[in-house]
Motif scaffolding. Structure first.
Motif, short mmCIF file in Angstrom:
data_model
loop_
_atom_site.label_atom_id
_atom_site.label_comp_id
_atom_site.label_asym_id
_atom_site.label_seq_id
_atom_site.Cartn_x
_atom_site.Cartn_y
_atom_site.Cartn_z
N HIS A 171 1.45 -0.84 -0.38
CA HIS A 171 0.02 0.22 0.08
C HIS A 171 0.83 0.96 -0.26
N THR A 172 2.14 1.07 0.45
CA THR A 172 3.36 2.46 0.45
C THR A 172 4.06 2.67 -0.32
N ALA A 173 5.31 1.70 -0.50
CA ALA A 173 6.46 1.82 -1.29
C ALA A 173 5.45 1.03 -2.75
N GLY A 174 4.87 -0.09 -2.48
CA GLY A 174 4.35 -0.08 -3.72
C GLY A 174 3.75 0.54 -4.92
N ALA A 175 2.71 1.35 -4.28
CA ALA A 175 2.30 2.73 -4.33
C ALA A 175 3.19 3.61 -5.19
N VAL A 176 3.95 3.84 -4.53
CA VAL A 176 5.14 4.81 -5.36
C VAL A 176 5.43 4.58 -6.49
N ARG A 177 5.62 3.02 -6.50
CA ARG A 177 6.37 2.32 -7.82
C ARG A 177 5.21 2.11 -8.94
N LEU A 178 3.80 1.92 -8.51
CA LEU A 178 2.86 1.89 -8.81
C LEU A 178 1.90 3.27 -10.03
N GLY A 179 2.60 4.33 -8.95
CA GLY A 179 2.66 5.89 -9.46
C GLY A 179 3.99 6.53 -11.07
N ALA A 180 4.83 5.98 -10.80
CA ALA A 180 6.12 6.25 -10.83
C ALA A 180 6.26 5.86 -12.77
N LEU A 181 5.13 4.05 -12.55
CA LEU A 181 5.58 3.37 -13.41
C LEU A 181 4.39 3.94 -14.24
N THR A 204 6.33 -4.84 -14.55
CA THR A 204 6.69 -4.46 -13.77
C THR A 204 7.62 -3.74 -13.37
N GLY A 205 8.10 -2.83 -14.62
CA GLY A 205 9.47 -1.70 -14.31
C GLY A 205 10.47 -2.49 -13.81
N ASP A 206 10.64 -3.46 -13.38
CA ASP A 206 11.59 -3.95 -13.23
C ASP A 206 13.07 -3.95 -14.03
N LEU A 207 12.54 -4.25 -15.18
CA LEU A 207 13.81 -4.21 -16.65
C LEU A 207 12.92 -3.18 -18.01
N PRO A 208 13.79 -2.24 -17.91
CA PRO A 208 13.59 -1.60 -19.55
C PRO A 208 12.57 -2.37 -20.54
N VAL A 209 11.39 -1.65 -20.76
CA VAL A 209 10.85 -2.21 -21.66
C VAL A 209 11.23 -1.03 -22.92
N ILE A 210 11.00 -1.93 -24.56
CA ILE A 210 10.17 -1.50 -25.67
C ILE A 210 8.96 -1.57 -26.00
N VAL A 211 8.22 -0.11 -26.28
CA VAL A 211 6.91 -1.10 -27.28
C VAL A 211 6.69 -0.54 -27.51
N VAL A 212 5.83 -0.95 -28.66
CA VAL A 212 5.93 -0.80 -30.25
C VAL A 212 4.29 -0.83 -30.23
N SER A 213 4.05 -0.11 -31.11
CA SER A 213 2.59 0.00 -31.72
C SER A 213 2.49 -0.26 -32.63
N GLN A 214 2.12 -1.32 -33.67
CA GLN A 214 2.03 -1.79 -34.73
C GLN A 214 0.72 -2.41 -35.18
N SER A 215 1.01 -2.46 -36.98
CA SER A 215 -0.13 -3.01 -37.46
C SER A 215 -0.08 -4.94 -37.36
N ASP A 216 -1.19 -5.56 -36.73
CA ASP A 216 -0.87 -6.94 -36.50
C ASP A 216 -1.10 -7.32 -38.03
#
Length: 227
Positions: free
Chosen positions: A25-35, A149-161
């Motif tokens: 509820h505390t530390a996890g909530a900070v990370r959730l907002g940060a992510l 999860t925010g534990d590793l960097p993530v490449i996000v790709v928006s694409q056509s299927d």
């Protein structure tokens, strides 16, 4: 509508380390907002936050609401300014509010972020949960089911299927020497738009963004950093 109440007394007791009465509820909530902020790409101007389950039931007492706002402002879990996140939000231009969220089924520590930057016509809908021990997971971005999860960097790709897009994307990433730890693809329907998230073992160089954009079926590319 959930009333916003001061929780400074809780943080006076547990201190800025954010171990608290509940790491979810505390530390996890900070990370959730940060992510959520990292996915948005910057500090939003407006944040309408929905709380579900125990986040809604015990959020005030555990400092959840203060913590979520702190994360959206870019504060870390050990930042001594966390108790003052409401006041900081005013000075930093973040207009925020809380309400109760409703799901048929979801993790009990779930938050819904409706983040906006009206002047830039920018809006994101993000759902995530604090799953214990300070760990978090984003489960939805817009219409797409995801897992970040925010534990590793993530490449996000928006694409056509379309056939061949996944192999083209992963081929360029492999050629850049980036090892993919996990990958998830979500699509609206067959042949429509899709969203691919690739968690990487190392921080991708910005050059990979430009390379991936050369793929004709790729619309947008960005990197979400570790939080």
């Amino acid at each position: 509508m959930i009333r916003m109440a001061s929780t400074r007394s809780i943080f006076d007791i547990i201190g800025p380390v954010m171990v608290g009465p509940s790491s979810s509820h505390t530390a996890g909530a900070v990370r959730l907002g940060a992510l959520a902020r990292a996915i948005f790409g910057e500090q939003p101007a407006v944040a309408r936050i929905g709380l579900y389950g125990s986040f809604a039931d015990t959020g005030v007492g555990h400092g959840t609401m203060v913590a979520l706002v702190a994360g959206l402002l870019g504060l870390k879990v050990d930042d001594p300014r966390i108790p003052d996140s409401y006041e900081l939000a005013k000075s930093m231009g973040l207009d925020f509010s809380f309400e109760e969220a409703h799901f048929d089924e979801a993790h009990p520590n779930t938050a819904v972020f409706n983040l906006e930057y009206p002047e830039r016509d920018k809006q994101f809908y993000i759902v995530g949960s604090s799953i214990g021990g300070g760990n978090v997971v984003i489960t939805q971005i817009g219409d797409y089911e995801v897992e970040a999860t925010g534990d590793l960097p993530v490449i996000v790709v928006s694409q056509s299927d379309q056939p061949g897009v996944i192999s083209a994307v992963t081929g360029l990433i492999a050629a850049a020497g980036i090892n993919v730890a996990s990958m998830k693809l979500s699509r609206k329907r067959r042949g429509a738009d899709a969203l691919m998230l690739l968690e990487c073992d190392t921080q991708p160089d910005k050059s990979i963004i430009n390379e991936l954009k050369t793929i004709p079926q790729v619309h947008k590319v960005r990197v979400i950093p570790v939080v």
